[in-house]
Design a protein around this motif. Structure first.
Motif, PDB file in Angstrom:
ATOM      1  N   GLY A   1      47.355  41.186 178.896  1.00  0.00           N
ATOM      2  CA  GLY A   1      47.385  42.376 178.644  1.00  0.00           C
ATOM      3  C   GLY A   1      47.150  42.411 180.515  1.00  0.00           C
ATOM      4  O   GLY A   1      46.659  41.851 181.290  1.00  0.00           O
ATOM      5  N   PHE A   2      46.791  43.344 181.451  1.00  0.00           N
ATOM      6  CA  PHE A   2      46.315  44.477 182.242  1.00  0.00           C
ATOM      7  C   PHE A   2      45.729  43.617 183.033  1.00  0.00           C
ATOM      8  O   PHE A   2      45.650  42.869 184.424  1.00  0.00           O
ATOM      9  N   ARG A   3      45.044  43.101 182.050  1.00  0.00           N
ATOM     10  CA  ARG A   3      43.324  42.495 182.932  1.00  0.00           C
ATOM     11  C   ARG A   3      43.573  41.419 183.143  1.00  0.00           C
ATOM     12  O   ARG A   3      42.963  40.646 184.328  1.00  0.00           O
ATOM     13  N   ASP A   4      45.116  40.160 183.043  1.00  0.00           N
ATOM     14  CA  ASP A   4      44.913  38.863 182.948  1.00  0.00           C
ATOM     15  C   ASP A   4      45.988  39.161 184.865  1.00  0.00           C
ATOM     16  O   ASP A   4      45.979  38.191 185.517  1.00  0.00           O
ATOM     17  N   LEU A   5      46.205  39.765 184.842  1.00  0.00           N
ATOM     18  CA  LEU A   5      47.299  40.136 185.815  1.00  0.00           C
ATOM     19  C   LEU A   5      46.176  40.435 187.011  1.00  0.00           C
ATOM     20  O   LEU A   5      46.684  40.333 188.281  1.00  0.00           O
ATOM     21  N   MET A   6      45.268  40.888 186.964  1.00  0.00           N
ATOM     22  CA  MET A   6      44.453  41.171 188.235  1.00  0.00           C
ATOM     23  C   MET A   6      43.647  39.895 188.106  1.00  0.00           C
ATOM     24  O   MET A   6      43.423  39.467 189.335  1.00  0.00           O
ATOM     25  N   VAL A   7      43.083  39.157 187.050  1.00  0.00           N
ATOM     26  CA  VAL A   7      42.177  37.660 187.703  1.00  0.00           C
ATOM     27  C   VAL A   7      44.128  36.831 187.918  1.00  0.00           C
ATOM     28  O   VAL A   7      43.641  36.038 189.548  1.00  0.00           O
ATOM     29  N   LEU A   8      45.087  36.903 187.697  1.00  0.00           N
ATOM     30  CA  LEU A   8      46.385  36.048 188.299  1.00  0.00           C
ATOM     31  C   LEU A   8      45.836  36.852 190.096  1.00  0.00           C
ATOM     32  O   LEU A   8      46.937  35.647 190.992  1.00  0.00           O
ATOM     33  N   ALA A   9      45.961  37.984 190.716  1.00  0.00           N
ATOM     34  CA  ALA A   9      46.118  38.427 191.351  1.00  0.00           C
ATOM     35  C   ALA A   9      44.876  38.029 192.351  1.00  0.00           C
ATOM     36  O   ALA A   9      44.492  38.830 193.030  1.00  0.00           O
ATOM     37  N   ASP A  10      43.463  37.696 191.984  1.00  0.00           N
ATOM     38  CA  ASP A  10      42.512  37.707 192.501  1.00  0.00           C
ATOM     39  C   ASP A  10      42.125  38.591 192.761  1.00  0.00           C
ATOM     40  O   ASP A  10      40.975  39.443 193.442  1.00  0.00           O
ATOM     41  N   ASN A  11      42.204  40.263 191.642  1.00  0.00           N
ATOM     42  CA  ASN A  11      42.068  41.268 192.221  1.00  0.00           C
ATOM     43  C   ASN A  11      40.946  41.601 190.778  1.00  0.00           C
ATOM     44  O   ASN A  11      41.213  42.775 189.989  1.00  0.00           O
ATOM     45  N   TYR A  12      39.696  41.074 190.585  1.00  0.00           N
ATOM     46  CA  TYR A  12      38.745  40.857 189.537  1.00  0.00           C
ATOM     47  C   TYR A  12      37.297  41.129 189.818  1.00  0.00           C
ATOM     48  O   TYR A  12      37.601  40.213 190.962  1.00  0.00           O
ATOM     49  N   PRO A  13      36.687  42.403 189.499  1.00  0.00           N
ATOM     50  CA  PRO A  13      35.719  42.038 190.104  1.00  0.00           C
ATOM     51  C   PRO A  13      34.407  41.045 189.981  1.00  0.00           C
ATOM     52  O   PRO A  13      33.363  40.671 190.122  1.00  0.00           O
ATOM     53  N   LEU A  14      34.933  39.690 188.938  1.00  0.00           N
ATOM     54  CA  LEU A  14      34.127  38.560 188.421  1.00  0.00           C
ATOM     55  C   LEU A  14      34.795  37.594 189.381  1.00  0.00           C
ATOM     56  O   LEU A  14      36.001  37.629 189.885  1.00  0.00           O
ATOM     57  N   PRO A  15      34.054  36.598 189.666  1.00  0.00           N
ATOM     58  CA  PRO A  15      34.414  35.369 190.516  1.00  0.00           C
ATOM     59  C   PRO A  15      35.664  34.252 189.823  1.00  0.00           C
ATOM     60  O   PRO A  15      35.337  34.445 188.204  1.00  0.00           O
ATOM     61  N   ILE A  16      36.364  34.160 190.365  1.00  0.00           N
ATOM     62  CA  ILE A  16      37.174  33.494 189.530  1.00  0.00           C
ATOM     63  C   ILE A  16      37.020  31.743 190.556  1.00  0.00           C
ATOM     64  O   ILE A  16      37.814  31.573 190.741  1.00  0.00           O
ATOM     65  N   ARG A  17      37.171  30.839 189.212  1.00  0.00           N
ATOM     66  CA  ARG A  17      37.110  29.502 190.233  1.00  0.00           C
ATOM     67  C   ARG A  17      38.156  28.824 189.727  1.00  0.00           C
ATOM     68  O   ARG A  17      39.176  28.685 189.093  1.00  0.00           O
ATOM     69  N   PRO A  18      38.744  28.535 190.794  1.00  0.00           N
ATOM     70  CA  PRO A  18      40.047  27.384 191.064  1.00  0.00           C
ATOM     71  C   PRO A  18      40.201  26.674 190.208  1.00  0.00           C
ATOM     72  O   PRO A  18      39.106  25.806 189.666  1.00  0.00           O
ATOM     73  N   GLY A  19      41.292  26.279 189.322  1.00  0.00           N
ATOM     74  CA  GLY A  19      42.108  25.467 188.619  1.00  0.00           C
ATOM     75  C   GLY A  19      40.900  25.544 186.923  1.00  0.00           C
ATOM     76  O   GLY A  19      41.811  25.356 186.427  1.00  0.00           O
ATOM     77  N   VAL A  20      40.751  27.308 186.731  1.00  0.00           N
ATOM     78  CA  VAL A  20      39.938  27.659 185.665  1.00  0.00           C
ATOM     79  C   VAL A  20      41.162  27.454 184.811  1.00  0.00           C
ATOM     80  O   VAL A  20      42.877  28.261 185.291  1.00  0.00           O
TER      81      VAL A  20
END
Length: 337
Positions: free
Chosen positions: A40-59
């Motif tokens: 969903g849209f949340r996953d697009l935000m994660v791809l773009a690194d535009n998400y409120p939670l930190p995203i671990r590289p390689g996750v």
């Protein structure tokens, strides 16, 4: 086994497939053979690194996934091999309020579900209702749990109350279904006559085209005799219009569209907030307890989700592109079969 991995901020260019040995569970863990995911849209935000939670590289991305337990570690007592389960989006949020210490989320801070085999805490899975297929069950972990928390987290709606939900995205579709089960009158906003017709087929009592009615709160007031809606679930904004739509002593469940910089995400006049005379409640998906409550309702009423399209696991990039194109109606599913 194969897993997708993410280099945040690079969009689809940062999505790669890697091969791994099949995992083994540690103490308190289970291994799940993933059978279906949802995007969903949340996953697009994660791809773009535009998400409120930190995203671990390689996750491993993806917070929505279901499958079959194939192995359990020492001390596991909740599930056994062969059980059909869904992963909880926040595996350490078991019950109670959302806090920093239970904010680790699948697909951002810890490995998610776009993989053939996932290692999960036994507390981070819940049973799948028997009447649902894996593809159907994959539609529930994020949008449905969010909708359930938005409606029931502040006290379940009562028969005859008016619920307003914004847009025809997955959260709003579940809000519509759950609110009708509770006997509520449901008003939905949307952007087209075609979507309005689909919403009415699902049980919407009133549909407001927000393109034809940019100040749609006026229309909500007209439809409620000037009182406003008892409950508003705001997944799209603008929040100002939601505050103008809610009845005094009502509630606005704020799902948080503004985090993406969405249109209408602007500062709110404190006078409008005060004048609404209602509770503004933040909703961050939901806990394991919310998911179990939801499953009881889904099982009792044999509820099934609205599914838009199903893509095979090897076509995940195509599925992301489809989600990004917009215009769908219902959940986008990834099937591993």
């Amino acid at each position: 086994m194969k897993s997708y991995h993410l280099d945040p901020g690079r969009g689809l260019a940062g999505l790669t497939v890697q091969e791994h040995a099949e995992p083994e569970p540690g103490r308190g863990q289970v291994v799940v053979r993933v059978r279906a995911n949802a995007l969903g849209f949340r996953d697009l935000m994660v791809l773009a690194d535009n998400y409120p939670l930190p995203i671990r590289p390689g996750v491993v991305p993806g917070c929505e996934g279901v499958g079959e337990v194939v192995a359990v570690g020492e001390g596991v007592g909740r599930v056994k091999p062969g059980d059909r389960v869904a992963a909880t989006v926040f595996p350490y949020w078991l019950d109670g309020p959302f806090r920093r210490d239970n904010a680790a989320q699948l697909g951002t801070m810890i490995d998610g579900m776009l993989t053939e085999y996932a290692v999960l805490s036994e507390n981070g899975v819940v049973p799948i209702p028997e009447h649902l297929s894996y593809e159907e069950a994959a539609a529930f972990p994020l949008a449905a749990v969010t909708a359930w928390n938005a409606l029931a987290g502040g006290g379940a709606p009562r028969p005859g109350e008016t619920v307003l939900t914004l847009g025809s995205g997955a959260v709003s579709l579940f809000v519509l279904r759950f609110a009708k089960l509770a006997g509520a009158r449901v008003i939905v906003t949307t952007s087209s006559a075609a979507k309005a017709a689909r919403l009415r087929e699902l049980g919407a009592d009133e549909v407001i085209d927000y393109r034809e009615n940019p100040e749609w709160s006026d229309r909500v007031r007209d439809l409620t005799g000037g009182v406003g809606a008892d409950r508003v679930v705001d997944a799209t904004g603008p929040l100002e219009q939601s505050l103008k739509s809610v009845a005094p002593s009502g509630e606005v469940a704020f799902v948080g569209y503004w985090l993406s910089g969405a249109e209408g995400a602007k500062a709110i006049d404190p006078g409008i907030l005060f004048g609404a005379g209602a509770v503004l409640r933040r909703v961050a998906t939901g806990s394991r307890a919310h998911f179990l409550e939801l499953n009881r309702a889904v099982t009792t009423h044999r509820l099934r989700p609205v599914i838009d399209r199903v893509f095979p696991f090897e076509k995940v990039p195509d599925a992301f592109g489809y989600v990004e194109s917009g215009g769908g109606f219902g959940k986008v599913i990834i099937s591993h079969d």
